[in-house]
Design an enzyme around this catalytic site. Structure first.
Site, short mmCIF file in Angstrom:
data_model
loop_
_atom_site.label_atom_id
_atom_site.label_comp_id
_atom_site.label_asym_id
_atom_site.label_seq_id
_atom_site.Cartn_x
_atom_site.Cartn_y
_atom_site.Cartn_z
N ASP A 1 0.88 -1.16 0.00
CA ASP A 1 0.00 0.00 0.00
C ASP A 1 0.93 1.22 0.00
O ASP A 1 2.14 1.10 0.18
CB ASP A 1 -0.94 0.00 1.22
CG ASP A 1 -2.13 0.92 1.00
OD1 ASP A 1 -2.08 1.77 0.11
OD2 ASP A 1 -3.13 0.79 1.75
C1 BGC Z 1 -4.97 3.41 0.32
C2 BGC Z 1 -5.13 2.48 -0.86
C3 BGC Z 1 -4.97 3.24 -2.14
C4 BGC Z 1 -3.62 3.94 -2.14
C5 BGC Z 1 -3.33 4.70 -3.41
C6 BGC Z 1 -3.72 4.27 0.22
O1 BGC Z 1 -3.75 5.30 1.16
O2 BGC Z 1 -4.95 2.68 1.51
O3 BGC Z 1 -6.36 1.85 -0.80
O4 BGC Z 1 -5.10 2.38 -3.24
O5 BGC Z 1 -3.57 4.85 -1.05
O6 BGC Z 1 -4.10 5.84 -3.49
#
Ligand code: BGC
Length: 767
Positions: free
Chosen positions: A272
């Site tokens: 993530d």
């Molecule tokens: C989130 C993800 C997301 C990623 C990219 C993170 O803060 O937990 O779900 O895909 O950011 O935006």
């Protein structure tokens, strides 16, 4: 002049020969392409290029291919490796709507949130939604949609519940698999996330989720297992949190032993965005790509290879999975995107999905559909400003979300004008000016309305409306989002203003012998027990995507019969939630560990086994028609590795409708403790006309009988009598049958993995 031309030609030819002698991705073997990379290129290759925020090490400039996308992958043009684009998120594509360049305005379709989609219990429809999302991903020049998100809705206060499907892993897994199949059928990829147990936002980057191996396997990993096995997602996103001591991205057991060796996942794993702390261990664990990528991480990996902490072979293996992914992308295939997806068609898909996810919770004396209704009094700020979805990366840049006001007007109902003017004047003054309410929510106008307290009403206005209009509709709204969890008092229970609005409107309308309908435009379960007796009908619309107002109007008018059912329990009170005492962890002011003392008893597994009556149970929902269940048949009375269950459903009412049919098993309680029943399958009928029938077939394998025995790391089916229960909800079982398993069976042997790093005392029915 001649001489100069000749030297240019020689140079060009030499350049060509040099490029040709280099292996090219797609033409040459992946291992040869990797062998041609420098060590610096290798460490950059396992690092993302975080769109506008991080610079490309090649030129020090940010890589922005599609404005607003979450990130890109590294490119090495000399080896034929392009940069690919990843964008959020679960309710539709999230890019910047107006990129301020020649590509024009690029709004995306906001589909109903995952919670709303789960309530459809319709995997075919979810696949269609996936196709529509995939079309926008492809035509706006992206390669991967960072979706679906399928963590378990363990606690109603989790800020991201709207992005997740259900409290049940079979619903979550099947819906996620359907969405992946739909999106990927368009030739673009998905990233199932957040793997795993990202069930809270409080301290999400550091929290240690302490979970027994059994609860992990049966509840928190199971949905991912189904999605991986049934849909082959191109990528998986590891989660921020720790599980039993280790960050997911640094967890070899999770990413290699379970995901790859046991489930056979062949794709790429990414972190993530900015997760974990030990990038070398991320490489060892099988987390192929670090997103969104930072120079200091590349430097650390380079150092680790040089000082022997990281074997270059590990990097090569991770890169090979990255390259396999890149070869599948439209960008690698040089697809020329149009910037013109089928927005009109996709809006229709969003509308049908929203209609089908709506759950009729209450309908006393057939208050719905509207009968002889011409003029409607629309109460509640949310009626005039519908909530399409939640906030954070799961938000979509849509053009316009249809409010209930607009939906009813489109359906040709008259609205009480003084009431409409009263609400819209207040809302417009907030939307139009830079007010305090806006400032409080970072200047975001949309959320200023969603989060501000309910607008008070004078008794006089209510009384006038009750006199003049035919029916009252009240909308209650809730917004939550990424980055924080909610509190019982500011989210789960109604505010005083909401409560008195319901009471006052119900009193006035009932005195005038008129009815009141409450519409819930919310992203997850809230308290309903204390007020549900007041209105005549309650429609749980969820966060509906951009077509919400039209969809609600179609249900209220009877154009469409509701066919959604809850995929989560609505508890009587927050204290009834099995994780209420431990969420979001210890110490409560700044949690470090979150002890999953509820074990396998999540959602209905708890309420049913511990005899706790919910306000609305899992799988619940009414229709405008009724259904008969008949001819439940099992293919055999003893289990021989596979079992077919068939049931016939007949529409016995007066209007066409669809029915969600749920299949529960009660396993023998011989050796290890089990929930009194567990969902093992579900299906939705087609639209059945009055008197029309459909026979549904469920095929079950050994895993449907089995529980996870941590001591021997195996799925075991206990010997004894299995009760098969077919229900219209978890507490409305309409037909039962049983079969025997003569001897207990080890259905599957897994690795010993993911053991808790500290003691977690789980609840038990025997306590
Ligand atoms: C989130 C993800 C997301 C990623 C990219 C993170 O803060 O937990 O779900 O895909 O950011 O935006």
């Amino acid at each position: 002049m001649k001489k100069r031309n000749l030297s240019i030609i020689i140079c060009l030819l030499a350049g060509q020969t040099f490029a040709q002698s280099l292996p090219q991705l797609g033409k040459d073997k992946v291992k040869d392409v990797i062998a041609a990379m420098t060590l610096e290129e290798k460490v950059n290759m396992v690092m993302g290029l975080g769109n506008a925020t991080w610079s490309n090490p090649k030129d020090g400039k940010p890589t922005v291919i599609v404005p607003g996308a979450a990130g890109c992958t590294y490119d090495i043009p000399r080896l034929g490796i392009p940069s690919t684009v990843m964008a959020d998120g679960p309710a539709g594509l999230r890019i910047v709507a107006e990129p301020n360049n020649a590509q024009g305005t690029r709004y995306c379709t906001a589909f109903p949130t995952a919670t709303a989609m789960a309530s459809t219990w319709n995997t075919d429809l979810e696949e269609q939604v996936g196709k529509a999302m995939g079309n926008e991903v492809l035509e706006y020049g992206c390669d991967v949609l960072l979706a679906p998100a399928l963590n378990i809705q363990r606690n109603p206060l989790n800020g991201r519940n709207f992005e997740y499907f259900s409290e049940d892993p079979v619903v979550a897994g099947k819906m996620a698999a359907a969405l992946v199949r739909g999106i990927q059928s368009e030739g673009v990829g998905t990233s199932i996330k957040h793997f795993a147990a990202n069930n809270q936002e409080t301290n999400r980057g550091s929290i240690n989720e302490v979970i027994s191996q059994r609860a992990l396997r049966e509840i928190y990993l199971r949905g991912f297992e189904i999605a991986v096995k049934e849909s082959d997602p191109w990528t998986v996103m590891s989660s921020y949190n720790r599980i039993n001591g280790f960050h997911s991205a640094e967890n070899y057991d999770l990413l290699t032993t379970v995901l790859r060796k046991e489930w056979g996942f062949k794709g790429m794993v990414t972190t993530d965005w900015t997760s974990g702390t030990d990038w070398v261990n991320q490489m060892h664990a099988g987390n192929d790509m670090i997103m969104p990528g930072e120079q200091k991480q590349a430097e650390e990996l380079l150092k680790a290879v040089k000082d022997g902490r990281l074997d270059e072979k590990v990097l090569d293996e991770n890169i090979s999975r990255i390259l396999e992914y890149i070869m599948r992308t439209p960008r690698f295939k040089d697809y020329h995107y149009s910037n013109k997806p089928n927005l009109k068609e996709n809006a229709l898909t969003a509308l049908h999905a929203a209609e089908e996810g709506m759950v009729l919770l209450k309908n006393d004396n057939n208050a719905l559909p509207f009968k002889k209704v011409k003029e409607v009094a629309l109460f509640g700020k949310t009626s005039y400003h519908f909530i399409a979805g939640g906030t954070g990366s799961g938000e979509v840049n849509y053009y316009h979300a249809v409010s209930l006001q607009e939906g009813l007007e489109n359906a040709k109902y008259k609205l009480a004008i003084p009431l409409k003017n009263y609400y819209t004047n207040i809302i417009d003054s907030i939307l139009g000016a830079n007010t305090d309410a806006q400032k409080e929510f970072g200047g975001n106008k949309k959320f200023a309305i969603d989060r501000m307290s309910e607008i008070g009403l004078s008794e006089n206005l209510i009384r006038t409306c009750a006199k003049k209009t035919d029916i009252a509709v009240i909308t209650l709204g809730r917004t939550t989002g990424e980055g924080s969890d909610r509190k019982e008092n500011d989210y789960f229970v109604l505010s005083d203003a909401e409560r008195s609005m319901i009471q006052q409107v119900c009193d006035a309308y009932h005195a005038a012998k008129k009815k009141v309908v409450v519409v819930l435009n919310i992203g997850g379960a809230i308290e309903t027990e204390s007020w549900k007796n007041y209105p005549d009908a309650i429609l749980l619309a969820w966060q509906t995507g951009q077509e919400g107002g039209n969809a609600v109007a179609h249900i209220l008018s009877g154009k469409v019969a509701p066919s959604g059912k809850t995929a989560q329990t609505f508890p009587v009170k927050y204290a009834d939630v099995p994780s209420s005492k431990t969420f979001p962890g210890e110490p409560s002011d700044n949690p470090i560990n979150s002890f999953y003392t509820d074990g396998i008893y999540v959602g209905y597994r708890y309420y049913d086994s511990f005899n706790v009556k919910p306000s609305y149970e899992f799988g619940y929902g009414l229709s405008y028609t009724t259904f008969k269940y008949s001819d439940l048949k099992l293919s055999s009375t003893t289990f021989n590795g596979k079992m077919d269950v068939t049931i016939t459903v007949t529409n016995t009412g007066k209007v066409a409708g669809k029915e969600v049919v749920q299949l529960y098993f009660s396993a023998p309680q011989n050796t290890i403790e089990k929930p009194v029943q567990e969902l093992r399958g579900f299906a939705k009928t087609r639209l059945l006309k009055p008197n029309e029938s459909q026979t549904l077939t469920f095929t079950l394998d050994g895993r449907a009988l089995a529980s996870y025995w941590s001591g021997i790391s195996s799925w075991v089916a206990d010997a004894g009598k299995y009760e098969v229960k077919v229900g219209s909800s978890s507490r409305n079982i309409r037909a039962t049958a049983s079969f025997n398993l003569d001897k207990s069976m080890v259905i599957e042997k897994d690795h010993y993995a993911l053991q808790p790093d500290r003691h977690v005392k789980e609840i038990s029915v025997k306590m």
